[in-house]
Scaffold this motif. Structure first.
Motif, PDB file in Angstrom:
ATOM      1  N   ARG A  30    -101.885 -74.215 -37.322  1.00 50.14           N
ATOM      2  CA  ARG A  30    -102.043 -72.888 -37.906  1.00 50.14           C
ATOM      3  C   ARG A  30    -103.499 -72.595 -38.282  1.00 50.14           C
ATOM      4  O   ARG A  30    -103.759 -71.649 -39.021  1.00 50.14           O
ATOM      5  N   ILE A  32    -106.135 -71.499 -36.499  1.00 49.02           N
ATOM      6  CA  ILE A  32    -106.609 -70.221 -35.989  1.00 49.02           C
ATOM      7  C   ILE A  32    -105.923 -69.064 -36.707  1.00 49.02           C
ATOM      8  O   ILE A  32    -106.556 -68.058 -37.056  1.00 49.02           O
ATOM      9  N   ASP A  33    -104.627 -69.200 -36.962  1.00 46.05           N
ATOM     10  CA  ASP A  33    -103.899 -68.130 -37.656  1.00 46.05           C
ATOM     11  C   ASP A  33    -104.421 -67.929 -39.069  1.00 46.05           C
ATOM     12  O   ASP A  33    -104.525 -66.785 -39.543  1.00 46.05           O
ATOM     13  N   ILE A  35    -107.479 -68.591 -40.102  1.00 46.99           N
ATOM     14  CA  ILE A  35    -108.801 -67.965 -39.998  1.00 46.99           C
ATOM     15  C   ILE A  35    -108.654 -66.466 -39.766  1.00 46.99           C
ATOM     16  O   ILE A  35    -109.368 -65.655 -40.374  1.00 46.99           O
ATOM     17  N   ASN A  36    -107.727 -66.071 -38.916  1.00 49.60           N
ATOM     18  CA  ASN A  36    -107.501 -64.654 -38.661  1.00 49.60           C
ATOM     19  C   ASN A  36    -106.945 -63.928 -39.882  1.00 49.60           C
ATOM     20  O   ASN A  36    -107.078 -62.702 -39.988  1.00 49.60           O
ATOM     21  N   HIS A  37    -106.346 -64.674 -40.783  1.00 43.27           N
ATOM     22  CA  HIS A  37    -105.792 -64.075 -42.001  1.00 43.27           C
ATOM     23  C   HIS A  37    -106.890 -63.591 -42.942  1.00 43.27           C
ATOM     24  O   HIS A  37    -106.660 -62.728 -43.784  1.00 43.27           O
ATOM     25  N   LYS A  38    -108.079 -64.135 -42.812  1.00 47.43           N
ATOM     26  CA  LYS A  38    -109.264 -63.715 -43.572  1.00 47.43           C
ATOM     27  C   LYS A  38    -109.019 -63.764 -45.083  1.00 47.43           C
ATOM     28  O   LYS A  38    -109.229 -62.783 -45.803  1.00 47.43           O
ATOM     29  N   THR A  39    -108.608 -64.896 -45.566  1.00 43.27           N
ATOM     30  CA  THR A  39    -108.396 -65.066 -46.996  1.00 43.27           C
ATOM     31  C   THR A  39    -108.853 -66.448 -47.417  1.00 43.27           C
ATOM     32  O   THR A  39    -108.834 -67.391 -46.615  1.00 43.27           O
TER      33      THR A  39
END
Length: 340
Positions: A30, A32-33, A35-39
């Motif tokens: 998870r 990459i996921d 990182i894409n969540h930006k939190t």
């Protein structure tokens, strides 16, 4: 979570450790996921799974569900190098473990407000998840006492999980206090700050605790405060209030007090605050009123006649007056006159 994922079990001490939160994400596929969540703040469910993932690596070295009942020293040649730890296991049997190192981490004990006793209908938030399935779901009302993060989260959970129940948040002030998580305030949690605090005198420690109390004690995340206020206001618009915020006087808050709770430093509040300060400063500059003479107390005040002002006479421009006449003018009215 209220803490960055970088403050996990190991990263601040050993960033390349295999027990870091980033390694956990990579192992769970998870990374990459996330990182894409930006939190910077994972959910508590995810962080709980991370702790279980790390603890599973030590399952053969850790024994859960046990209670330490005694610790005795082991002497050898007049010195104490080892300790015997007596442990009561889950089945009630006693086992002695000999160790060289012992870490005491008893944690905190839940405390209820004065006058409350834990029973089937009153409990600490620590027991919330175990208590709810047994009786709260069928109730029509719940009271949550406290103004900290846990109390606010319990209020939000009860209000959302039981749409037919009335939820009352009770605390000794007019609104939740926002947590100070600004960059400079968070320096109180730096490792070097721990060393400074440990070696500081008692009076300095007291000042530091008072200065930075809003970073951790009886404060709530601003996002949660806004969400509770949004629900509270929306129910007022609909005319059906289930979420009630009780004031120190024990009655539901009015719109004015809840506005101060949601936005305590709005522009209108600042203007009113500054105007009040000006009034207080002006009042403090005025001389105190002299008390009446004992012989005059209870009698109507004397009225002094108004002062008579002398009627001003005709005044000529200074340029038309001779030098001798200028000398007879009052000092306050004398002006410079050029020589001719």
């Amino acid at each position: 979570m209220q803490v960055s994922f970088l403050k996990d079990l190991v990263t601040m001490r050993t960033p390349t450790s295999e027990f870091s939160f980033l390694c956990y994400l990579q192992d769970r596929d998870r990374l990459i996921d996330f990182i894409n969540h930006k939190t910077m703040f994972p959910s508590r469910m995810e962080f709980h799974d991370y702790l279980e993932w790390a603890a599973a690596r030590f399952s053969d070295q850790v024994e859960y569900g046990s209670e330490v009942v005694a610790v005795t020293p082991v002497e050898s040649g007049g010195t104490i190098d080892l300790l015997d730890v007596v442990v009561r296991q889950g089945d009630g049997t006693l086992v002695t473990r000999r160790t060289r190192n012992l870490v005491l981490a008893a944690g905190l004990e839940p405390v209820l407000p004065d006058g409350l006793v834990s029973d089937d209908r009153v409990w600490h938030s620590e027991e919330l998840l175990g208590r709810l399935p047994r009786g709260c779901a069928t109730r029509t009302g719940s009271w949550c006492v406290g103004a900290g993060q846990s109390a606010a989260e319990v209020t939000e959970h009860l209000h959302g999980a039981y749409p037919g129940a009335e939820v009352c948040a009770v605390f000794g002030k007019y609104g939740y206090t926002p947590a100070d998580d600004s960059s400079f305030a968070n320096r109180i949690f730096d490792p070097v700050a721990v060393d400074h605090f440990y070696t500081a005198p008692d009076e300095v420690k007291s000042r530091l605790r008072a200065y930075h109390a809003t970073t951790n004690y009886s404060v709530v995340d601003l996002d949660l405060i806004d969400e509770l206020y949004r629900r509270h206001y929306q129910e007022k618009v609909q005319g059906k209030e289930r979420l009630r915020i009780l004031t120190p006087h024990g009655s539901p808050t009015s719109s004015a007090t809840t506005t101060a709770c949601a936005s305590p430093w709005s522009p209108a509040h600042r203007r009113a605050h500054r105007a009040g300060d000006r009034r207080h400063r002006l009042r403090d500059r005025l001389p105190p009123r002299r008390p009446a003479h004992p012989a005059r107390r209870g009698r109507p005040a004397l009225r002094t006649p108004p002062r008579r002002r002398r009627a001003p006479g005709p005044r000529l421009p200074d340029r038309h007056l001779p030098g001798d006449a200028l000398r007879h003018l009052r000092p306050g009215r004398q002006r410079a006159h050029p020589r001719h």
